[in-house]
Design an enzyme around this catalytic site. Structure first.
Site, PDB file in Angstrom:
ATOM      1  N   LYS A  22      73.651   8.006  26.493  1.00 20.31           N
ATOM      2  CA  LYS A  22      75.025   6.965  26.427  1.00 20.31           C
ATOM      3  C   LYS A  22      74.816   6.122  25.399  1.00 20.31           C
ATOM      4  O   LYS A  22      75.029   5.379  24.651  1.00 20.31           O
ATOM      5  CB  LYS A  22      74.697   6.265  28.171  1.00 20.31           C
ATOM      6  CG  LYS A  22      75.657   5.056  27.475  1.00 20.31           C
ATOM      7  CD  LYS A  22      75.627   4.428  29.165  1.00 20.31           C
ATOM      8  CE  LYS A  22      74.718   3.725  29.652  1.00 20.31           C
ATOM      9  NZ  LYS A  22      74.491   2.393  29.522  1.00 20.31           N
ATOM     10  N   ASN A  23      73.170   5.371  25.939  1.00 19.91           N
ATOM     11  CA  ASN A  23      72.893   3.787  25.112  1.00 19.91           C
ATOM     12  C   ASN A  23      72.358   4.799  23.624  1.00 19.91           C
ATOM     13  O   ASN A  23      72.786   3.520  22.689  1.00 19.91           O
ATOM     14  CB  ASN A  23      70.894   3.783  25.731  1.00 19.91           C
ATOM     15  CG  ASN A  23      71.997   2.692  26.752  1.00 19.91           C
ATOM     16  OD1 ASN A  23      73.253   2.442  27.286  1.00 19.91           O
ATOM     17  ND2 ASN A  23      70.391   2.409  27.250  1.00 19.91           N
ATOM     18  N   CYS A 116      76.606 -11.325  32.550  1.00 22.68           N
ATOM     19  CA  CYS A 116      77.264  -9.784  33.012  1.00 22.68           C
ATOM     20  C   CYS A 116      76.136  -9.800  34.472  1.00 22.68           C
ATOM     21  O   CYS A 116      75.417 -10.063  35.611  1.00 22.68           O
ATOM     22  CB  CYS A 116      76.953  -8.449  32.484  1.00 22.68           C
ATOM     23  SG  CYS A 116      74.733  -8.078  31.806  1.00 22.68           S
ATOM     24  N   ARG A 121      73.698 -12.645  29.220  1.00 23.94           N
ATOM     25  CA  ARG A 121      72.460 -11.702  28.034  1.00 23.94           C
ATOM     26  C   ARG A 121      73.211 -12.744  26.758  1.00 23.94           C
ATOM     27  O   ARG A 121      74.488 -11.863  26.197  1.00 23.94           O
ATOM     28  CB  ARG A 121      73.473 -10.339  28.490  1.00 23.94           C
ATOM     29  CG  ARG A 121      72.571  -9.513  28.961  1.00 23.94           C
ATOM     30  CD  ARG A 121      72.967  -8.416  30.008  1.00 23.94           C
ATOM     31  NE  ARG A 121      73.209  -7.108  29.110  1.00 23.94           N
ATOM     32  CZ  ARG A 121      73.149  -6.131  28.750  1.00 23.94           C
ATOM     33  NH1 ARG A 121      73.878  -5.504  30.275  1.00 23.94           N
ATOM     34  NH2 ARG A 121      72.615  -4.920  27.978  1.00 23.94           N
ATOM     35  N   ASP A 308      65.202   0.013  32.932  1.00 23.65           N
ATOM     36  CA  ASP A 308      66.568   0.901  32.962  1.00 23.65           C
ATOM     37  C   ASP A 308      65.703   2.033  34.374  1.00 23.65           C
ATOM     38  O   ASP A 308      67.082   2.741  34.854  1.00 23.65           O
ATOM     39  CB  ASP A 308      67.323   1.735  32.282  1.00 23.65           C
ATOM     40  CG  ASP A 308      68.042   0.916  31.061  1.00 23.65           C
ATOM     41  OD1 ASP A 308      67.935  -0.359  31.353  1.00 23.65           O
ATOM     42  OD2 ASP A 308      68.464   1.073  29.960  1.00 23.65           O
ATOM     43  N   ARG A 400      79.597   4.186  34.815  1.00 20.79           N
ATOM     44  CA  ARG A 400      79.519   4.133  33.235  1.00 20.79           C
ATOM     45  C   ARG A 400      78.263   4.944  33.078  1.00 20.79           C
ATOM     46  O   ARG A 400      78.294   5.006  31.280  1.00 20.79           O
ATOM     47  CB  ARG A 400      78.748   2.482  33.432  1.00 20.79           C
ATOM     48  CG  ARG A 400      80.012   1.624  33.595  1.00 20.79           C
ATOM     49  CD  ARG A 400      79.985   0.043  33.707  1.00 20.79           C
ATOM     50  NE  ARG A 400      78.891  -0.115  33.024  1.00 20.79           N
ATOM     51  CZ  ARG A 400      77.546  -0.485  32.475  1.00 20.79           C
ATOM     52  NH1 ARG A 400      77.243  -1.005  33.307  1.00 20.79           N
ATOM     53  NH2 ARG A 400      76.679  -0.956  31.654  1.00 20.79           N
TER      54      ARG A 400
HETATM   55  N1  EPU Z   1      68.010 -11.037  25.503  1.00 24.44           N
HETATM   56  C1  EPU Z   1      68.418 -12.381  24.456  1.00 24.44           C
HETATM   57  N2  EPU Z   1      69.292 -12.485  22.768  1.00 24.44           N
HETATM   58  C2  EPU Z   1      69.454 -11.920  22.297  1.00 24.44           C
HETATM   59  C3  EPU Z   1      69.616 -10.732  22.675  1.00 24.44           C
HETATM   60  C4  EPU Z   1      68.834 -10.127  24.398  1.00 24.44           C
HETATM   61  O1  EPU Z   1      67.805 -13.912  24.775  1.00 24.44           O
HETATM   62  O2  EPU Z   1      70.332 -11.998  21.179  1.00 24.44           O
HETATM   63  C5  EPU Z   1      67.824 -10.842  25.869  1.00 24.44           C
HETATM   64  C6  EPU Z   1      68.468  -9.861  26.649  1.00 24.44           C
HETATM   65  O3  EPU Z   1      69.106 -11.221  27.052  1.00 24.44           O
HETATM   66  C7  EPU Z   1      67.540  -9.440  27.439  1.00 24.44           C
HETATM   67  C8  EPU Z   1      66.688  -8.972  26.877  1.00 24.44           C
HETATM   68  O4  EPU Z   1      66.787  -9.494  25.624  1.00 24.44           O
HETATM   69  O5  EPU Z   1      67.476 -10.607  29.111  1.00 24.44           O
HETATM   70  C9  EPU Z   1      66.836  -7.427  26.355  1.00 24.44           C
HETATM   71  O6  EPU Z   1      67.886  -7.252  25.930  1.00 24.44           O
HETATM   72  P1  EPU Z   1      67.785  -6.138  24.810  1.00 24.44           P
HETATM   73  O7  EPU Z   1      68.905  -6.569  24.095  1.00 24.44           O
HETATM   74  O8  EPU Z   1      67.268  -5.933  24.097  1.00 24.44           O
HETATM   75  O9  EPU Z   1      68.716  -5.306  25.523  1.00 24.44           O
HETATM   76  P2  EPU Z   1      71.015  -4.682  25.546  1.00 24.44           P
HETATM   77  O10 EPU Z   1      70.366  -3.850  23.187  1.00 24.44           O
HETATM   78  O11 EPU Z   1      71.477  -5.750  25.712  1.00 24.44           O
HETATM   79  C10 EPU Z   1      69.697  -2.376  26.263  1.00 24.44           C
HETATM   80  C11 EPU Z   1      70.191  -1.743  27.225  1.00 24.44           C
HETATM   81  C12 EPU Z   1      70.117  -1.283  28.372  1.00 24.44           C
HETATM   82  C13 EPU Z   1      68.944  -1.389  28.409  1.00 24.44           C
HETATM   83  C14 EPU Z   1      67.897  -2.479  27.026  1.00 24.44           C
HETATM   84  C15 EPU Z   1      66.825  -2.543  27.628  1.00 24.44           C
HETATM   85  C16 EPU Z   1      72.171  -0.402  25.773  1.00 24.44           C
HETATM   86  C17 EPU Z   1      73.803  -0.474  25.657  1.00 24.44           C
HETATM   87  N3  EPU Z   1      71.993  -1.337  26.578  1.00 24.44           N
HETATM   88  O12 EPU Z   1      70.374  -3.721  26.132  1.00 24.44           O
HETATM   89  O13 EPU Z   1      70.161  -0.392  29.224  1.00 24.44           O
HETATM   90  O14 EPU Z   1      68.037  -2.411  29.565  1.00 24.44           O
HETATM   91  O15 EPU Z   1      68.078  -2.218  26.154  1.00 24.44           O
HETATM   92  O16 EPU Z   1      65.842  -1.312  27.635  1.00 24.44           O
HETATM   93  O17 EPU Z   1      71.412   0.253  24.909  1.00 24.44           O
HETATM   94  C18 EPU Z   1      71.455   0.402  31.534  1.00 24.44           C
HETATM   95  O18 EPU Z   1      71.465   0.924  30.222  1.00 24.44           O
HETATM   96  O19 EPU Z   1      71.336   0.831  32.130  1.00 24.44           O
HETATM   97  C19 EPU Z   1      71.147  -0.742  30.088  1.00 24.44           C
HETATM   98  C20 EPU Z   1      71.421  -1.881  30.609  1.00 24.44           C
END
Ligand code: EPU
Length: 421
Positions: A22-23, A116, A121, A308, A400
Site C-alpha cells: 500500500k505504502n 489523525c 501529523r 507499522d 485500508r
Molecule cells: N513529521 C513531522 N513533520 C513532517 C513530516 C513528518 O513532524 O513534516 C513527523 C510525523 O508526525 C511522525 C514522523 O515524523 O511523527 C514520521 O512521519 P513520516 O513522514 O515518516 O510518515 P508518513 O509519511 O506520514 C509513512 C507511512 C506510515 C508509516 C510512516 C513511518 C505511508 C502512506 N504512510 O507515513 O504508514 O508508519 O511512514 O514509516 O507511506 C501505515 O501504513 O499504517 C502507516 C501509518
C-alpha cells in the site's frame, strides 16, 4: 457498520501470496501524474486507500481504472489542480499529491491533513523543503495554496530534521522535473522510497542514492509512462507472520521481499519461532510458546524496527513467556490498541513512549473496536490466538491496509467472518 467475528484458538497453517505494498502503491499512483502517457501498475492492492487515490486522480482529470490488481492511469489531461477537502481527508497520505501536482502543473491547492488516529501529523518538513525549491506556499481558509512563480521548481540542497517518508517522497516528486539538481540529506531510507524511485527511473527520471540517506535528483524535461509492478507489502508480511506466531502453526509467505522484512524478522526470531527465508519466500513455524524479546523493541526509521509492525508483534507477545518492552519513537499515539488487548486479558502498562508487556498464559475473546489500521490488525491477531469469540468493530480501518483479510485468514484455517453492510 461491518464487524469481524473471530473464533479464536485454532492454529493457522498454509501458504499466502503477499499483496502489493500500500505504502508504495500510493506515492507511485501520485507519481503517475508527472508522466505524459499511460502508466500500468501491477500488483496494486485492492484497498480503500488505493480507491481514494484513484478518486483523486480521476478528479484531476487523469483517467484511473482499477481491476484485477492493476491500475491503469492515463495522465494526459489534467483539468484541475485543486484537490477537494473531502478527498484529502479520505486518507492522510493524499499530501503526496502535492509534490506530484507541483511537478506537473506548477500549482496546487490541497488541505491540511490535520491530526489523525496516530496523533498530530504535521507537514512542516514538506512545506519548508518545497519552499526552498521555489514554491510559494500560503494558507487560505484552511487550504494550502501552492504556486511556483516560474512554473518550474528549481533544485536545492535540503537537509531533513528527521527522515520523514512523506517529505522525502514529496521532494522527489517535485524534483524529478525541476530545473537542476536536488540533494536530500537525511532522506528516509524506507524500501517504499526505493520502489517509488524505481518507478520514476523507469519513466525516465534521474535519481541516485535512494535507500541511502543522501538522495540526488537531477531534473529532466518530462517523464514518459511505463508498466511497473509494485513491491510486496513488508508490513502485511509482518502482520501475517505475527498472527501465525500468536495462534501457532506454520506459514509460507510467497511474493515476499525478504531483505526489506529483515528488521522485523530478526526480532520475531528472538521469540523462538523458526524462520527460514528463500529468494522471495518466508517460512515460519511457531514456537510451542513464544518467548518474550529480551532487548527493548525500539521503533526506528528503516532499517530499524518498523513502527507499522509494533502493534501486531505486541499482540503476539501478550501471551509470551516473560516480559517484552516496546519503545515507540515515530508516532505519538501508536499504543491505542493496548486497551483492547488488555480487555482480552493482556497485561500491558503504557508509560509515555514505552509499553511493558508481561506475558500472560492466554488471552480470552472480547468485543473491541479498531481505532487505526495496524492497531486493528493487532486486535485480529490477538483474537485469533484467544480462547473464545471476539468481535472487532471499526474494521474500515483494517480494510485500508489489508486486502480481503478474511480470505487470507480463512485460507490458513482461521475462523474470521465479516458481518454487516
Ligand atoms: N513529521 C513531522 N513533520 C513532517 C513530516 C513528518 O513532524 O513534516 C513527523 C510525523 O508526525 C511522525 C514522523 O515524523 O511523527 C514520521 O512521519 P513520516 O513522514 O515518516 O510518515 P508518513 O509519511 O506520514 C509513512 C507511512 C506510515 C508509516 C510512516 C513511518 C505511508 C502512506 N504512510 O507515513 O504508514 O508508519 O511512514 O514509516 O507511506 C501505515 O501504513 O499504517 C502507516 C501509518
Amino acid at each position: 457498520m461491518q464487524k469481524f467475528v473471530i473464533r479464536g484458538g485454532r492454529s493457522l497453517s498454509g501458504e499466502l501470496r503477499l499483496q502489493g505494498s500500500k505504502n508504495s502503491a500510493l506515492p507511485i499512483m501520485a507519481a503517475a501524474l508527472l508522466c505524459r502517457d499511460e502508466c500500468v501498475l501491477r500488483d496494486c492492492p485492492a484497498l480503500t486507500d488505493i480507491y481514494a487515490a484513484a478518486r483523486i486522480l480521476n478528479f484531476t482529470g487523469c483517467k484511473c481504472t482499477f481491476s484485477d490488481n492493476t491500475a491503469v492511469i492515463d495522465p494526459k489531461e489534467i483539468v484541475r489542480t485543486d484537490i477537494p477537502e473531502s478527498l484529502m481527508h479520505e486518507m492522510r497520505s493524499s499530501i503526496i499529491f502535492m509534490g506530484a501536482m507541483l511537478g506537473r502543473t506548477g500549482e496546487c491547492v490541497v488541505s491540511v491533513p490535520g491530526g489523525c488516529e496516530l496523533g498530530p501529523r504535521p507537514i512542516d518538513m514538506h512545506i519548508a523543503a518545497l519552499e526552498k525549491m521555489g514554491v510559494d506556499i500560503s494558507s487560505e481558509g484552511g487550504r494550502i495554496v501552492c504556486r511556483i512563480p516560474k512554473r518550474k521548481a528549481h533544485g536545492a540542497k535540503l537537509t531533513l530534521a528527521f527522515p520523514s517518508v512523506g517529505a522525502t517522497e514529496n521532494i522527489i516528486l517535485c524534483a524529478v522535473t525541476a530545473d537542476g539538481e536536488t540533494v536530500i540529506n537525511n532522506a528516509a531510507r524506507e524500501p517504499e522510497i526505493c520502489d517509488l524511485c524505481g518507478f520514476l527511473r523507469k519513466c525516465g527520471a534521474r535519481i541516485q542514492g535512494d535507500g541511502e540517506s543522501r538522495i540526488t535528483v537531477r531534473g529532466v524535461e518530462e517523464l514518459h509512462g511505463c508498466e511497473y509492478t509494485v513491491m510486496p507489502d513488508r508490513i502485511a508480511a509482518a502482520t501475517y507472520l505475527s498472527m501465525v506466531a500468536a495462534a501457532k502453526g506454520e506459514l509460507i509467505l510467497t511474493n515476499a521481499c525478504v531483505p526489506e522484512t529483515e528488521p522485523f524478522l530478526s526480532v520475531l526470531e528472538q521469540t523462538g519461532c523458526s524462520i527460514y527465508t528463500g529468494k522471495d519466500k518466508i517460512y515460519l513455524r511457531s514456537a510451542a510458546r513464544l518467548r518474550a524479546v529480551r532487548e527493548r523493541i525500539r521503533t526506528m526509521p528503516h532499517p530499524g524496527f518498523p513502527t507499522d509492525a509494533q502493534a501486531v508483534l505486541m499482540a503476539a507477545l501478550t501471551a509470551a513467556e516473560g516480559t517484552s518492552v516496546f519503545e515507540e519513537n515515530i508516532f505519538d499515539c501508536r499504543y491505542r490498541h493496548t486497551d483492547a488487548l488488555v480487555k482480552m486479558g493482556a497485561d500491558i502498562q503504557v508509560l509515555g513512549k514505552v509499553a511493558i508487556v508481561k506475558g500472560v498464559k492466554r488471552l480470552h475473546g472480547a468485543s473491541v473496536e479498531a481505532t487505526d489500521l495496524r492497531g486493528g490488525a493487532a486486535m485480529v491477531a490477538a483474537a485469533l490466538s484467544a480462547e473464545g469469540i471476539s468481535e472487532v468493530t471499526g474494521i474500515s480501518h483494517i480494510d485500508r491496509g489489508y486486502e480481503r483479510i478474511e480470505d487470507a485468514v480463512g485460507a490458513l484455517g482461521g475462523d474470521l467472518k465479516r458481518f454487516g453492510e
